[in-house]
Enzyme design. Structure first.
Site, mmCIF file in Angstrom:
data_model
loop_
_atom_site.group_PDB
_atom_site.id
_atom_site.type_symbol
_atom_site.label_atom_id
_atom_site.label_comp_id
_atom_site.label_asym_id
_atom_site.label_seq_id
_atom_site.Cartn_x
_atom_site.Cartn_y
_atom_site.Cartn_z
ATOM 1 N N GLU A 111 0.833 -1.207 0.000
ATOM 2 C CA GLU A 111 0.000 0.000 0.000
ATOM 3 C C GLU A 111 0.859 1.245 0.000
ATOM 4 O O GLU A 111 0.584 2.202 -0.713
ATOM 5 C CB GLU A 111 -0.834 0.051 1.283
ATOM 6 C CG GLU A 111 -2.030 -0.834 1.340
ATOM 7 C CD GLU A 111 -2.708 -0.616 2.670
ATOM 8 O OE1 GLU A 111 -3.841 -0.144 2.658
ATOM 9 O OE2 GLU A 111 -2.091 -0.883 3.718
ATOM 10 N N GLY A 123 -9.578 -8.430 9.193
ATOM 11 C CA GLY A 123 -10.420 -9.621 9.130
ATOM 12 C C GLY A 123 -11.867 -9.211 9.405
ATOM 13 O O GLY A 123 -12.133 -8.427 10.312
ATOM 14 N N MET A 181 -4.785 -4.971 13.856
ATOM 15 C CA MET A 181 -3.768 -4.969 14.895
ATOM 16 C C MET A 181 -3.202 -3.591 15.255
ATOM 17 O O MET A 181 -2.238 -3.525 16.017
ATOM 18 C CB MET A 181 -2.622 -5.911 14.475
ATOM 19 C CG MET A 181 -3.102 -7.334 14.228
ATOM 20 S SD MET A 181 -1.821 -8.446 13.609
ATOM 21 C CE MET A 181 -0.765 -8.590 15.050
ATOM 22 N N GLU A 182 -3.775 -2.514 14.723
ATOM 23 C CA GLU A 182 -3.159 -1.202 14.964
ATOM 24 C C GLU A 182 -4.125 -0.059 15.288
ATOM 25 O O GLU A 182 -3.775 0.857 16.057
ATOM 26 C CB GLU A 182 -2.354 -0.743 13.716
ATOM 27 C CG GLU A 182 -1.222 -1.634 13.292
ATOM 28 C CD GLU A 182 -1.657 -2.793 12.392
ATOM 29 O OE1 GLU A 182 -2.791 -2.727 11.855
ATOM 30 O OE2 GLU A 182 -0.909 -3.764 12.235
ATOM 31 N N ASP A 197 -9.803 -11.119 4.852
ATOM 32 C CA ASP A 197 -10.085 -12.488 5.311
ATOM 33 C C ASP A 197 -11.232 -12.413 6.308
ATOM 34 O O ASP A 197 -11.640 -11.336 6.717
ATOM 35 C CB ASP A 197 -8.823 -13.077 5.977
ATOM 36 C CG ASP A 197 -8.339 -12.212 7.133
ATOM 37 O OD1 ASP A 197 -8.741 -12.489 8.268
ATOM 38 O OD2 ASP A 197 -7.597 -11.232 6.916
HETATM 39 N N1 SAH Z 1 0.699 -13.049 7.050
HETATM 40 C C1 SAH Z 1 0.803 -11.630 6.842
HETATM 41 C C2 SAH Z 1 0.761 -10.995 8.179
HETATM 42 C C3 SAH Z 1 0.340 -9.597 8.094
HETATM 43 S S1 SAH Z 1 -0.017 -9.052 9.672
HETATM 44 C C4 SAH Z 1 2.040 -11.294 6.059
HETATM 45 O O1 SAH Z 1 2.601 -12.201 5.490
HETATM 46 O O2 SAH Z 1 2.442 -10.129 5.967
HETATM 47 C C5 SAH Z 1 -1.615 -8.638 9.488
HETATM 48 C C6 SAH Z 1 -1.918 -7.240 9.074
HETATM 49 O O3 SAH Z 1 -3.212 -7.266 8.536
HETATM 50 C C7 SAH Z 1 -1.951 -6.306 10.240
HETATM 51 O O4 SAH Z 1 -1.635 -5.008 9.787
HETATM 52 C C8 SAH Z 1 -3.412 -6.396 10.712
HETATM 53 O O5 SAH Z 1 -3.859 -5.126 11.142
HETATM 54 C C9 SAH Z 1 -4.189 -6.830 9.481
HETATM 55 N N2 SAH Z 1 -5.096 -7.988 9.575
HETATM 56 C C10 SAH Z 1 -5.692 -8.562 8.500
HETATM 57 N N3 SAH Z 1 -6.450 -9.615 8.852
HETATM 58 C C11 SAH Z 1 -6.342 -9.732 10.193
HETATM 59 C C12 SAH Z 1 -6.869 -10.672 11.139
HETATM 60 N N4 SAH Z 1 -7.640 -11.680 10.760
HETATM 61 N N5 SAH Z 1 -6.523 -10.527 12.444
HETATM 62 C C13 SAH Z 1 -5.717 -9.509 12.816
HETATM 63 N N6 SAH Z 1 -5.182 -8.613 11.961
HETATM 64 C C14 SAH Z 1 -5.481 -8.698 10.661
#
Ligand code: SAH
Length: 250
Positions: free
Chosen positions: A13, A79, A193-194, A217
């Site tokens: 992004e 999510g 998460m933020e 997701d």
């Molecule tokens: N597996 C991913 C991890 C990204 S961390 C990678 O390979 O990069 C997840 C990021 O997406 C965070 O910024 C969080 O805010 C957001 N996010 C998306 N789906 C989420 C979920 N199910 N639970 C928590 N955070 C989620």
């Protein structure tokens, strides 16, 4: 107008935002690269938020203290938790809560100690102006992501949801945990998460804040296989289109 802080949760992004800025200059603070420049004629500072509440709070604090931004807009993925909040939809936060904050029995569950509240509201004017930009982009998704992505991710009837977003230091990817959150916070539309951490920092400084999340997701056992492809093909394109449309409207 005050300098606008743009926080992106994902590298892809931020890359899309930087590609749209004609003149960005990198300034490194606290191990983070802040990109100072213009977009659609407005002074902006773009930065990767980093993942998790503490990392995002540090990034937001540096944006305010070192770069003097007057407002912060956050974009990322999340999510879906609420009924009907599906992959490819967008959630505009009207308030945020830390789902993993629990200082009970000293304070009620979810209440941030010494703040007397669990929810942090986003700025109404800022969110209303973003809402118009989101609606314009969602009205013609294919123009922004192309016909292949529309088919691959079933984006035929995407919609905007507005309300509560829950944040915590956990990637939620099991049906059990998803159900638990739905019970603990029945109005929560999405989990990430933020956001609530940045909302709290902005409340401390009295700064307008808004947050937009594309649903990547359903936070359950079948979190779709290609997260990074979704970010590249859909979420980063939505973000840049929505932000660009919003900046144009100011
Ligand atoms: N597996 C991913 C991890 C990204 S961390 C990678 O390979 O990069 C997840 C990021 O997406 C965070 O910024 C969080 O805010 C957001 N996010 C998306 N789906 C989420 C979920 N199910 N639970 C928590 N955070 C989620």
């Amino acid at each position: 107008m005050a300098v606008i802080g743009i926080m992106s949760a994902m590298h892809e992004e931020l890359a899309a935002v930087l590609a749209a800025m004609p003149d960005e200059q990198r300034v490194t603070v606290a191990g983070r690269d802040f990109w100072v420049g213009h977009w659609q004629g407005h002074a902006v500072v773009a930065v990767l938020s980093r993942i998790g509440k503490v990392a995002a709070a540090t990034t937001a604090t540096a944006l305010i203290e070192r770069f003097g931004v007057g407002q912060i807009v956050f974009t990322g993925v999340a999510g879906g938790l609420g009924p009907g909040v599906k992959v490819g939809d967008v959630v505009l936060a009207r308030s945020l809560v830390q789902h993993d904050m629990d200082a009970s029995p000293l304070f009620p569950r979810h209440e941030v100690p010494l703040y007397g509240r669990s929810r942090f509201e986003t700025d109404t004017g800022l969110s209303d102006s973003l809402q118009r930009a989101v609606q314009a982009v969602l009205a013609d998704v294919q123009q922004h992501v192309g016909p292949e992505a529309v088919t691959e991710f079933a984006l035929q009837s995407v919609r905007l949801h507005e309300g509560l977003i829950a944040s915590g230091d956990r990637f939620v990817s099991s049906t059990a945990e998803c159900r638990y959150l739905q019970q603990a916070l029945p109005e929560a539309l999405a989990v990430e998460m933020e956001g609530a951490a940045v909302a709290q920092v902005c409340a401390d400084y009295g700064l307008p804040f808004a947050a937009l999340r594309t649903i990547s997701d359903r936070a359950d056992d079948d979190a779709h296989a290609d997260f990074s492809r979704f970010i590249r093909a859909v979420a980063s394109r939505y973000s840049v289109a929505m932000l660009s449309q919003w900046l144009k409207s100011l």
